[in-house]
Design a protein around this motif. Structure first.
Motif, PDB file in Angstrom:
ATOM      1  N   ALA A  42      19.949  86.346  35.226  1.00 43.66           N
ATOM      2  CA  ALA A  42      20.344  85.718  33.967  1.00 43.66           C
ATOM      3  C   ALA A  42      21.768  86.090  33.577  1.00 43.66           C
ATOM      4  O   ALA A  42      22.497  85.291  32.975  1.00 43.66           O
ATOM      5  CB  ALA A  42      19.370  86.126  32.860  1.00 43.66           C
ATOM      6  N   ASP A  43      22.183  87.314  33.930  1.00 41.27           N
ATOM      7  CA  ASP A  43      23.506  87.793  33.518  1.00 41.27           C
ATOM      8  C   ASP A  43      24.508  87.846  34.665  1.00 41.27           C
ATOM      9  O   ASP A  43      25.548  88.494  34.553  1.00 41.27           O
ATOM     10  CB  ASP A  43      23.388  89.186  32.887  1.00 41.27           C
ATOM     11  N   GLY A  44      24.209  87.216  35.780  1.00 44.78           N
ATOM     12  CA  GLY A  44      25.148  87.242  36.888  1.00 44.78           C
ATOM     13  C   GLY A  44      24.444  87.247  38.235  1.00 44.78           C
ATOM     14  O   GLY A  44      23.443  86.548  38.425  1.00 44.78           O
ATOM     15  N   TRP A  45      24.942  88.057  39.160  1.00 48.62           N
ATOM     16  CA  TRP A  45      24.384  88.153  40.500  1.00 48.62           C
ATOM     17  C   TRP A  45      24.184  89.609  40.877  1.00 48.62           C
ATOM     18  O   TRP A  45      24.894  90.501  40.395  1.00 48.62           O
ATOM     19  CB  TRP A  45      25.319  87.507  41.529  1.00 48.62           C
ATOM     20  N   GLY A  46      23.192  89.850  41.749  1.00 50.78           N
ATOM     21  CA  GLY A  46      22.942  91.189  42.259  1.00 50.78           C
ATOM     22  C   GLY A  46      22.912  91.187  43.777  1.00 50.78           C
ATOM     23  O   GLY A  46      22.650  90.162  44.414  1.00 50.78           O
ATOM     24  N   VAL A  47      23.215  92.366  44.359  1.00 58.21           N
ATOM     25  CA  VAL A  47      23.155  92.548  45.812  1.00 58.21           C
ATOM     26  C   VAL A  47      21.893  93.350  46.131  1.00 58.21           C
ATOM     27  O   VAL A  47      21.729  94.473  45.665  1.00 58.21           O
ATOM     28  CB  VAL A  47      24.395  93.309  46.340  1.00 58.21           C
ATOM     29  N   VAL A  48      21.005  92.741  46.907  1.00 55.37           N
ATOM     30  CA  VAL A  48      19.756  93.393  47.307  1.00 55.37           C
ATOM     31  C   VAL A  48      19.865  93.747  48.785  1.00 55.37           C
ATOM     32  O   VAL A  48      20.205  92.892  49.606  1.00 55.37           O
ATOM     33  CB  VAL A  48      18.541  92.471  47.072  1.00 55.37           C
TER      34      VAL A  48
END
Length: 416
Positions: A42-48
């Protein structure tokens, strides 16, 4: 004439493009690297990534750059149909890169060996099965970054203009707090500095180091999780949002530090120089300018050194020597530097016996009235590169850099 019921036949397959607004996930596998995923939140992107218990905040600009390539770039050309069992010469048995997009639109692209022409790389995709394409080298190079390329390395997510207060301490407790008032920062803590103005240039430099200078990297764990906090910083943002940063020592003899941020998962890696830019005492954040003179309103500069006196006067064309009317260069720069001169330690009430007056600098306005008189004193007990400065108003003697004094001595044409 063609019939409207007859479908239009394409001359050859076309490399598909993504609607990047519909993509919620990108799974990336690179030859020689662990696979990772970029996941929309919701607030951007993440690296998994494998081995991490949490999602690392991703740099939105870099993720958008990858999406832009996938949404806009085209293949160099269609190479023809390939059999279900693709020959090893195309490199798909050990692919150079594989990217799978998911969400509102799904697409998988696989990049193999370099083409015989040297222009690019062989590629397949899930939309045009059985079709071999050639992707340009620029297309491929802009997609094949490893996971750490996408890390958001900002220490704290904020912009300098949004910060309404700054607190800094060592070991958990705070040593000083600055609050923004009428556009400028002033001290609210400690009580001894309450209400005093902070140096705007030093605050700007501090916020630049905190908010705009990136860390060197991000790691999942640090060797000693119970390591003592060396430095702790807290900033207040609009709507009472608080962001924090805690810095830990990495280990004996190491030249870097670890930091934990409320804006980022994992631990940030800071260089020694970056840490030193953040580790500021209250003294370093004070407004330490001693003199503030409207240089444009000055008419005379008088210098007394020993038994010699020199007078410079401002003319329509600039500063001139009072005696021979010859032009004087650099006076305006020296006056500007006088305004910028800062004391290096708290002022002393009196001078020691080792001090000796070197020069008086008297600044007068256009009507010949004294604006400020500055006296410089040498002292062997001061650190190298420093001298005393006094205004003669009872405010004390300030230790300052002796560079301005040395430049004035070389600039003013006193007799030998």
């Amino acid at each position: 004439m063609s019939s409207p019921k007859k479908p239009v036949e394409r001359a050859e397959p076309v490399w598909p493009v993504l609607d990047k607004g519909q993509v919620d996930r990108l799974d990336v596998c690179l030859l020689g690297h662990d696979c990772f995923s970029l996941v929309r939140r919701a607030d951007g992107w993440g690296v998994v990534q494998h081995g991490w218990n949490s999602t690392v905040e991703a740099d939105r600009g870099k993720v958008n750059s990858l999406l832009g390539v996938l949404a806009q770039d085209k293949a160099l050309r269609f190479m023809g149909a390939v059999a279900e069992r693709i020959p090893a010469e195309y490199g798909f048995d050990t692919p150079r890169m594989r990217i799978a997009a998911g969400g509102g639109q799904e697409l998988t692209m696989t990049v193999g060996a370099e083409g015989a022409s040297g222009e690019g790389f062989y590629a397949l995709n899930s939309k045009e099965k059985g079709s071999l394409f050639l992707l340009g080298k620029d297309f491929v190079s802009r997609c094949e970054f490893p996971a750490d390329h996408y890390y958001d390395l900002d220490l704290v997510s904020a912009t300098p203009g949004d910060v309404s207060s700054i607190s800094l301490g060592h070991g958990g407790s705070f040593s000083w707090t600055l609050v923004r008032k009428d556009g400028n920062f002033q001290f609210s803590f400690p009580a001894s500095l309450g209400g005093k103005q902070a140096s705007s240039s030093d605050v700007d430099l501090f916020l630049h180091s905190l908010l705009e200078v990136p860390a060197k990297g991000v790691v999942a764990e640090i060797p000693d999780k119970e390591s003592r906090v060396l430095l702790n910083i807290e900033i207040l943002l609009p709507e009472q949002k608080v962001e924090t940063l805690e810095v830990f020592k990495s280990g004996e003899g190491e030249n870097f530090y670890f930091a934990r941020s409320s804006s980022q998962s994992g631990y940030l890696v800071l260089s020694k120089e970056h840490y030193e830019q953040l580790d500021k005492k209250a003294f370093a954040m004070q407004q330490r300018n001693i003199v503030s003179v409207a240089t444009g309103k000055l008419g005379t500069v008088r210098v007394v050194q020993g038994n010699q006196t020199f007078t410079g006067m401002k003319s329509d064309k600039g500063w001139i020597n009072f005696e021979d009317k010859k032009p004087l260069l650099g006076i305006d720069m020296s006056l500007w530097r006088l305004n910028e001169l800062k004391f290096e330690a708290e002022p002393a009430a009196a001078l020691s016996e080792t001090s000796e007056k070197v020069m008086d600098l008297d600044l007068l306005d256009e009507n010949g009235l004294s604006v400020v008189k500055v006296s410089f004193f040498s002292d062997s007990e001061l650190p190298d590169g420093q001298c005393w400065l006094s205004l003669g108003d009872g405010s004390g003697y300030y230790p300052v850099s002796d560079k301005l004094l040395e430049d004035l001595q070389g600039q003013i044409p006193l007799r030998k």
